[in-house]
Design an enzyme around this catalytic site. Structure first.
Site, PDB file in Angstrom:
ATOM      1  N   HIS A   1       5.093   5.930  11.600  1.00 47.26           N
ATOM      2  CA  HIS A   1       4.637   5.827  10.215  1.00 47.26           C
ATOM      3  C   HIS A   1       3.770   7.057   9.979  1.00 47.26           C
ATOM      4  O   HIS A   1       2.542   6.973   9.887  1.00 47.26           O
ATOM      5  CB  HIS A   1       3.838   4.537  10.043  1.00 47.26           C
ATOM      6  CG  HIS A   1       3.588   4.130   8.619  1.00 47.26           C
ATOM      7  ND1 HIS A   1       3.750   4.976   7.548  1.00 47.26           N
ATOM      8  CD2 HIS A   1       3.178   2.931   8.100  1.00 47.26           C
ATOM      9  CE1 HIS A   1       3.444   4.330   6.429  1.00 47.26           C
ATOM     10  NE2 HIS A   1       3.102   3.095   6.745  1.00 47.26           N
TER      11      HIS A   1
ATOM     12  N   ARG B   1       0.796  -1.225   0.000  1.00 44.99           N
ATOM     13  CA  ARG B   1       0.000   0.000   0.000  1.00 44.99           C
ATOM     14  C   ARG B   1       0.828   1.274   0.000  1.00 44.99           C
ATOM     15  O   ARG B   1       0.607   2.174  -0.792  1.00 44.99           O
ATOM     16  CB  ARG B   1      -0.879   0.075   1.259  1.00 44.99           C
ATOM     17  CG  ARG B   1      -2.256  -0.440   1.099  1.00 44.99           C
ATOM     18  CD  ARG B   1      -2.732  -0.908   2.466  1.00 44.99           C
ATOM     19  NE  ARG B   1      -1.861  -1.971   2.899  1.00 44.99           N
ATOM     20  CZ  ARG B   1      -1.985  -3.230   2.493  1.00 44.99           C
ATOM     21  NH1 ARG B   1      -2.969  -3.581   1.732  1.00 44.99           N
ATOM     22  NH2 ARG B   1      -1.135  -4.151   2.877  1.00 44.99           N
ATOM     23  N   THR B   2       1.763   1.347   0.935  1.00 49.16           N
ATOM     24  CA  THR B   2       2.493   2.616   1.082  1.00 49.16           C
ATOM     25  C   THR B   2       3.309   2.898  -0.177  1.00 49.16           C
ATOM     26  O   THR B   2       3.264   3.994  -0.726  1.00 49.16           O
ATOM     27  CB  THR B   2       3.389   2.564   2.336  1.00 49.16           C
ATOM     28  OG1 THR B   2       2.578   2.183   3.439  1.00 49.16           O
ATOM     29  CG2 THR B   2       4.018   3.914   2.620  1.00 49.16           C
TER      30      THR B   2
ATOM     31  N   LYS C   1      26.658  -3.044   0.766  1.00 50.46           N
ATOM     32  CA  LYS C   1      28.119  -3.162   0.687  1.00 50.46           C
ATOM     33  C   LYS C   1      28.783  -2.440   1.850  1.00 50.46           C
ATOM     34  O   LYS C   1      29.995  -2.502   2.018  1.00 50.46           O
ATOM     35  CB  LYS C   1      28.617  -2.517  -0.613  1.00 50.46           C
ATOM     36  CG  LYS C   1      28.164  -3.159  -1.885  1.00 50.46           C
ATOM     37  CD  LYS C   1      28.835  -2.406  -3.047  1.00 50.46           C
ATOM     38  CE  LYS C   1      28.316  -2.835  -4.391  1.00 50.46           C
ATOM     39  NZ  LYS C   1      28.748  -1.892  -5.438  1.00 50.46           N
TER      40      LYS C   1
ATOM     41  N   ARG D   1      11.441   3.742   3.489  1.00 49.56           N
ATOM     42  CA  ARG D   1      11.018   2.824   4.552  1.00 49.56           C
ATOM     43  C   ARG D   1      12.231   1.996   4.933  1.00 49.56           C
ATOM     44  O   ARG D   1      12.975   1.519   4.072  1.00 49.56           O
ATOM     45  CB  ARG D   1       9.887   1.921   4.069  1.00 49.56           C
ATOM     46  CG  ARG D   1       9.586   0.791   5.052  1.00 49.56           C
ATOM     47  CD  ARG D   1       8.346   0.025   4.684  1.00 49.56           C
ATOM     48  NE  ARG D   1       7.155   0.806   4.964  1.00 49.56           N
ATOM     49  CZ  ARG D   1       5.918   0.300   4.956  1.00 49.56           C
ATOM     50  NH1 ARG D   1       5.726  -0.977   4.649  1.00 49.56           N
ATOM     51  NH2 ARG D   1       4.877   1.054   5.232  1.00 49.56           N
TER      52      ARG D   1
END
Ligand code: NCD
Length: 313
Positions: free
Chosen positions: A137, A59-60, A88, A109
């Site tokens: 969030h 969704r996000t 890395k 995120r």
């Protein structure tokens, strides 16, 4: 606050009038889409936005990408930390320096608490937190707020019941903090004791003087409430599968529970649901979780245009 050129990292950066501005702009975007208002729907023409999702998301990620596309912007994206230079060993500061040369805003995120804020220190362009560990969030909380406002026509004088994983649920943490900016909000927190709300959030609620209860009893928590906010047990934050399974399925809203919910209440869930709300509930007029997810596009359109200075803040 001034939105233009600002990062969006936590809901703590906003005050009531900022939330009102976001709601107003989101409604404007919803209308622009409905009416195919070309002037608005080309506001991001010529802009490139980077979406860096180092944790699963449907969704996000897609609603941000949809918001950018609806506004005629372009997306560059990364969906796995394994394929990024951070894997890395590149510092997040260096990655931010780089990506901010490639894009006009960055949406990120990440599995670690506060990592998006850290990343923002290296960025020359606005960074939007799309979920950092079990911390916050913010954009989900804003779309939750928009949904409550649309459905209840007010953000003052409401009672809201949060159910499920209140310890690790970042959407819960952000939304509680947001609601402390409104008048006379009563909270009901329903969870097993061992995954109850973190003390620092409870302290904030107490300092504010809001009425609240904590209970393990679903029926008691659903009594006389305007908004039911169900959540998933955050499997990925538990040490073991056994630990997670202790909580999975403890609270379920199914047909038989609906009678305990006020007829004018709304039922929300940030989704994904993993059985906490059964599919038979979807046809109940109080079920608003799919509308809630749809609202994410309008709210994210609003945030992007505000942060990029396309709309006056
Ligand atoms: C939430 C999240 O990622 O925190 N999902 C979402 O963005 N709508 C809720 C969850 O994963 O349980």
């Amino acid at each position: 606050m001034k939105f233009k050129d600002s990062h969006i990292l936590t809901v703590d950066q906003f005050e009531r009038k900022d939330f009102e501005k976001i709601i107003k702009t989101s409604a404007f975007m919803e209308k622009a889409l409905k009416e195919n208002d070309r002037e608005t729907l080309t506001l991001l023409e010529g802009n490139v936005i980077a979406t860096l999702f180092y944790e699963p998301s449907t969704r996000t990620k897609l609603s941000f990408q949809s918001a950018i596309s609806r506004l005629s912007g372009r997306v560059i994206s990364e969906t796995s930390i394994q394929f990024s230079s951070m894997y890395k060993g590149e510092t997040s500061y260096d990655t931010a320096q780089m990506v901010s040369n490639y894009a006009d805003a960055i949406i990120m995120r990440h599995p670690d608490d506060h990592s998006v804020e850290q990343f923002s220190h290296g960025s020359k362009v606005p960074v939007i937190n799309a979920g950092d560990g079990s911390h916050e969030h913010p954009t989900q909380a804003l779309l939750d707020l928009y949904t409550i406002f649309k459905e209840k026509q007010s953000l003052d004088n409401i009672t809201i019941s949060f159910i499920g994983d209140l310890k690790y649920g970042r959407t819960v943490h952000s939304l509680i903090k947001v609601l402390l900016n409104f008048e006379n909000v009563t909270f009901k927190f329903i969870s097993p004791k061992s995954i109850s709300l973190p003390q620092y959030i409870l302290d904030r609620v107490e300092e504010h003087g809001n009425v609240y209860i904590e209970t393990e009893d679903l029926q008691k928590g659903l009594e006389k409430t305007d908004v039911v906010y169900m959540t998933r047990i955050q499997k990925e934050r538990f040490e073991s599968q056994e630990e997670y399974l202790k909580y999975h399925g403890v609270y379920i809203i199914d047909q038989s529970v609906l009678k305990d919910i006020d007829e004018n209440a709304i039922i929300m869930h940030p989704l994904p649901r993993i059985g906490e709300i059964t599919q038979e509930v979807d046809k109940d007029p109080r079920a608003k979780y799919f509308d809630q997810a749809a609202n994410g596009v309008f709210v994210r359109m609003a945030l992007l245009t505000l942060c990029l200075g396309k709309i006056k803040s």
